[in-house]
Write a protein that holds these residues in place. Structure first.
Motif, PDB file in Angstrom:
ATOM      1  N   ARG A  57       9.856   6.408   4.414  1.00 49.13           N
ATOM      2  CA  ARG A  57      11.027   6.440   5.291  1.00 49.13           C
ATOM      3  C   ARG A  57      11.139   5.215   6.181  1.00 49.13           C
ATOM      4  N   ASP A  58      10.039   4.783   6.797  1.00 48.86           N
ATOM      5  CA  ASP A  58      10.080   3.631   7.710  1.00 48.86           C
ATOM      6  C   ASP A  58      10.483   2.338   7.008  1.00 48.86           C
ATOM      7  N   LEU A  59      10.179   2.254   5.724  1.00 49.79           N
ATOM      8  CA  LEU A  59      10.481   1.041   4.975  1.00 49.79           C
ATOM      9  C   LEU A  59      11.794   1.140   4.212  1.00 49.79           C
ATOM     10  N   GLY A  60      12.409   2.314   4.234  1.00 49.70           N
ATOM     11  CA  GLY A  60      13.661   2.510   3.521  1.00 49.70           C
ATOM     12  C   GLY A  60      13.498   2.489   2.005  1.00 49.70           C
ATOM     13  N   ILE A  61      12.322   2.901   1.527  1.00 50.79           N
ATOM     14  CA  ILE A  61      12.036   2.881   0.097  1.00 50.79           C
ATOM     15  C   ILE A  61      11.947   4.314  -0.426  1.00 50.79           C
ATOM     16  N   VAL A  62      12.638   4.576  -1.523  1.00 52.40           N
ATOM     17  CA  VAL A  62      12.519   5.853  -2.228  1.00 52.40           C
ATOM     18  C   VAL A  62      12.191   5.511  -3.669  1.00 52.40           C
TER      19      VAL A  62
ATOM     20  N   ILE B 251       6.699  17.707  -5.669  1.00 53.50           N
ATOM     21  CA  ILE B 251       8.078  17.362  -6.005  1.00 53.50           C
ATOM     22  C   ILE B 251       8.652  16.332  -5.030  1.00 53.50           C
ATOM     23  N   GLU B 252       8.001  16.214  -3.851  1.00 53.58           N
ATOM     24  CA  GLU B 252       8.473  15.237  -2.865  1.00 53.58           C
ATOM     25  C   GLU B 252       7.344  14.884  -1.909  1.00 53.58           C
ATOM     26  N   SER B 253       7.295  13.609  -1.552  1.00 53.76           N
ATOM     27  CA  SER B 253       6.388  13.117  -0.526  1.00 53.76           C
ATOM     28  C   SER B 253       7.194  12.206   0.388  1.00 53.76           C
ATOM     29  N   VAL B 254       7.171  12.512   1.690  1.00 50.75           N
ATOM     30  CA  VAL B 254       7.884  11.695   2.672  1.00 50.75           C
ATOM     31  C   VAL B 254       6.852  11.193   3.672  1.00 50.75           C
TER      32      VAL B 254
ATOM     33  N   ALA C 202       0.811  -1.213   0.000  1.00 50.81           N
ATOM     34  CA  ALA C 202       0.000   0.000   0.000  1.00 50.81           C
ATOM     35  C   ALA C 202       0.836   1.250   0.000  1.00 50.81           C
ATOM     36  N   PHE C 203       1.857   1.304   0.825  1.00 51.01           N
ATOM     37  CA  PHE C 203       2.619   2.530   0.934  1.00 51.01           C
ATOM     38  C   PHE C 203       3.674   2.646  -0.140  1.00 51.01           C
ATOM     39  N   THR C 204       3.834   1.587  -0.914  1.00 53.52           N
ATOM     40  CA  THR C 204       4.636   1.713  -2.110  1.00 53.52           C
ATOM     41  C   THR C 204       3.858   2.603  -3.069  1.00 53.52           C
ATOM     42  N   LEU C 205       2.622   2.827  -2.764  1.00 57.77           N
ATOM     43  CA  LEU C 205       1.771   3.666  -3.596  1.00 57.77           C
ATOM     44  C   LEU C 205       1.113   4.796  -2.834  1.00 57.77           C
ATOM     45  N   LEU C 206       0.874   4.649  -1.592  1.00 57.21           N
ATOM     46  CA  LEU C 206       0.326   5.620  -0.653  1.00 57.21           C
ATOM     47  C   LEU C 206      -1.163   5.494  -0.443  1.00 57.21           C
ATOM     48  N   SER C 207      -1.942   6.444  -0.492  1.00 55.39           N
ATOM     49  CA  SER C 207      -3.216   6.749   0.123  1.00 55.39           C
ATOM     50  C   SER C 207      -4.446   5.901  -0.195  1.00 55.39           C
TER      51      SER C 207
ATOM     52  N   THR D 279      11.030   6.894  -7.665  1.00 54.44           N
ATOM     53  CA  THR D 279      10.909   7.964  -8.639  1.00 54.44           C
ATOM     54  C   THR D 279       9.437   8.045  -9.057  1.00 54.44           C
ATOM     55  N   LYS D 280       9.112   9.055  -9.817  1.00 51.17           N
ATOM     56  CA  LYS D 280       7.750   9.187 -10.338  1.00 51.17           C
ATOM     57  C   LYS D 280       7.359   7.933 -11.123  1.00 51.17           C
ATOM     58  N   GLY D 281       8.228   7.485 -12.002  1.00 49.13           N
ATOM     59  CA  GLY D 281       7.939   6.302 -12.812  1.00 49.13           C
ATOM     60  C   GLY D 281       7.738   5.052 -11.981  1.00 49.13           C
ATOM     61  N   GLU D 282       8.587   4.848 -10.991  1.00 45.36           N
ATOM     62  CA  GLU D 282       8.453   3.671 -10.116  1.00 45.36           C
ATOM     63  C   GLU D 282       7.147   3.724  -9.348  1.00 45.36           C
ATOM     64  N   PHE D 283       6.792   4.908  -8.872  1.00 44.84           N
ATOM     65  CA  PHE D 283       5.535   5.068  -8.149  1.00 44.84           C
ATOM     66  C   PHE D 283       4.351   4.734  -9.052  1.00 44.84           C
ATOM     67  N   LEU D 284       4.337   5.289 -10.251  1.00 41.07           N
ATOM     68  CA  LEU D 284       3.226   5.029 -11.173  1.00 41.07           C
ATOM     69  C   LEU D 284       3.157   3.551 -11.546  1.00 41.07           C
TER      70      LEU D 284
END
Length: 151
Positions: free
Chosen positions: A69-74, A137-140, A21-26, A76-81
């Motif tokens: 942050r808690d999962l240590g995952i960052v 430009i950023e979501s943490v 879920a949080f690999t994608l968020l809300s 990019t826009k493409g990866e998120f989509l």
């Protein structure tokens, strides 16, 4: 099994759902209805709940960064989509509630407290957005608690 072991094994499915879920968020629900948040942030939660790829693509700046942050995952826009299919599966029957977070002291940052409610679990997160005009430009994202308390 010890009490701690029972608690840990009960939380494993939740952690799995969080990773997806949080690999994608809300989610859906009253998140987008929170008029106290800037329009791009309201639109973010609405688009996530609707799994609106076009909307998310247009609201994320080309160099956008999504940090779990808690999962240590960052991401990019493409990866998120690219992760939205997993998100669509994970957020089924989920609800998200938002409220403005505490001031970060940074005029360019917007802090949101977010309650993610899944059918069998919930968690409270702090999400901080950095905006450039109407684009993110950023979501943490950082977990604050394993329950949503007064949400």
């Amino acid at each position: 099994m010890t009490q701690a072991g029972k608690s840990e094994s009960r939380s494993r499915p939740f952690v799995g759902v969080l990773v997806a879920a949080f690999t994608l968020l809300s989610i859906t629900g009253s998140a987008a209805a929170n008029g106290d948040l800037p329009k791009p942030v309201q639109a973010w939660y609405q688009a996530l709940g609707d799994v609106d790829r076009k909307g998310l693509d247009s609201m994320l700046a080309e160099g956008a960064r999504i940090e779990l942050r808690d999962l240590g995952i960052v991401q990019t826009k493409g990866e998120f989509l690219d992760s939205l299919d997993a998100w669509a599966e994970a957020n089924r029957d989920a609800e998200i509630l938002t409220r403005p977070g505490k001031n970060t002291g940074d005029a360019d940052a917007v802090s949101v407290e977010v309650c993610y409610r899944f059918p069998s679990n919930e968690a409270l997160f702090k999400e901080t957005f950095r905006l450039e005009g109407e684009q993110i430009i950023e979501s943490v994202q950082e977990q604050m608690a394993e329950s949503c308390g007064e949400f």
